[in-house]
Design an enzyme around this catalytic site. Sequence first.
Site, mmCIF file in Angstrom:
data_model
loop_
_atom_site.group_PDB
_atom_site.id
_atom_site.type_symbol
_atom_site.label_atom_id
_atom_site.label_comp_id
_atom_site.label_asym_id
_atom_site.label_seq_id
_atom_site.Cartn_x
_atom_site.Cartn_y
_atom_site.Cartn_z
ATOM 1 C CB CYS A 12 -0.794 0.097 1.300
ATOM 2 S SG CYS A 12 -1.925 1.321 1.769
ATOM 3 C CB CYS A 24 -5.076 3.620 -5.060
ATOM 4 S SG CYS A 24 -3.994 2.692 -5.147
HETATM 5 N N1 LIG Z 1 -6.610 -2.408 -1.868
HETATM 6 C C1 LIG Z 1 -4.943 -3.251 -3.170
HETATM 7 C C2 LIG Z 1 -3.626 -2.586 -1.419
HETATM 8 C C3 LIG Z 1 -3.864 -0.727 -0.744
HETATM 9 C C4 LIG Z 1 -3.681 -0.618 -2.161
HETATM 10 C C5 LIG Z 1 -3.122 0.894 -1.958
HETATM 11 N N2 LIG Z 1 -4.610 1.529 -0.787
HETATM 12 C C6 LIG Z 1 -2.157 1.814 -2.203
HETATM 13 O O1 LIG Z 1 -2.390 3.411 -1.366
HETATM 14 O O2 LIG Z 1 -1.346 0.871 -2.898
HETATM 15 C C7 LIG Z 1 -4.876 -3.890 -3.081
HETATM 16 O O3 LIG Z 1 -4.991 -5.449 -1.841
HETATM 17 O O4 LIG Z 1 -4.292 -4.910 -3.747
#
Ligand SMILES: N[C@H](CCC[C@H](N)C(=O)O)C(=O)O
Length: 257
Positions: free
Chosen positions: A73, A197
């Site tokens: 993340c 994200c």
């Molecule tokens: N939901 C994503 C992980 C968090 C990604 C996102 N919150 C970031 O800032 O990179 C997954 O399970 O692939």
Amino acid sequence: MEVPFVKYHGAGNDFVIIDNTSAAYTLTREAIAFICHRRFGVGSDGLMLIEKSEEAAFYMRYFNSDGNESTMCGNGGRCIAHFAHSIGLAGESISFMGIDGPHQATILAPDRIKLKMKNIDRVDHHPGYYFLDTGSPHHVVFKDDVRNTDVVTEGKNIRYSDKYPAGTNVDFVEILDTNRIFVRTYERGVEDETLSCGTGVVAAAIATNISGNPKDVFIIETRGGELEVSFSYQKNEFIDVYLTGPVKFVFSGKIVL
Ligand SMILES: N[C@H](CCC[C@H](N)C(=O)O)C(=O)O
């Protein structure tokens, strides 16, 4: 059991962070989903545990709000670095291990963190979309009008398609200028749109570079705020990939489990 936590967000992508360097807490999937629940719990897109590491200042263990442990993340990495510095686990330059390998973070200002992401040596270009892993998997689609895109419906259909047995995050990208894009993301494991994200905007910037905008610094507008992605391209690999943006400590508390 009372568990102390801090609440952070990075450009509107929000997280509960728990210092578990003492390994005092063992949290079940149900407990993590409860903590992340927007009504019954604290409420967040994800949860991170700071754990002991032999190889770096700490290990970052990441869970989506569905309670399942997941991949890297980017916004969470920026927030956990800020918190680790604030509790004396690291100085102005923070090195930690994540599920996708080592990361370094730098505090550029009290509320602005620059995070080094993994190198990216593979980008799949398919008709109508790109797929790449920037620490988490991302399906990237370019659109003329992302503001009026039904991100949840379209994102969910792609995320659960047979193409992705383990699922994927889905990024909708609108090119605003040669080095400025607008991105909205449907996140796997949150099963909703998040306000930004981190691994998603990295994927969007690299796909934009490949699709005919050969810049190596991008400003990314998201619904949660502005992020910056920079990288170099050498020997068929994107290296020195950095995700920079705001972090905010919102509050601390204790949750009863
Ligand atoms: N939901 C994503 C992980 C968090 C990604 C996102 N919150 C970031 O800032 O990179 C997954 O399970 O692939």
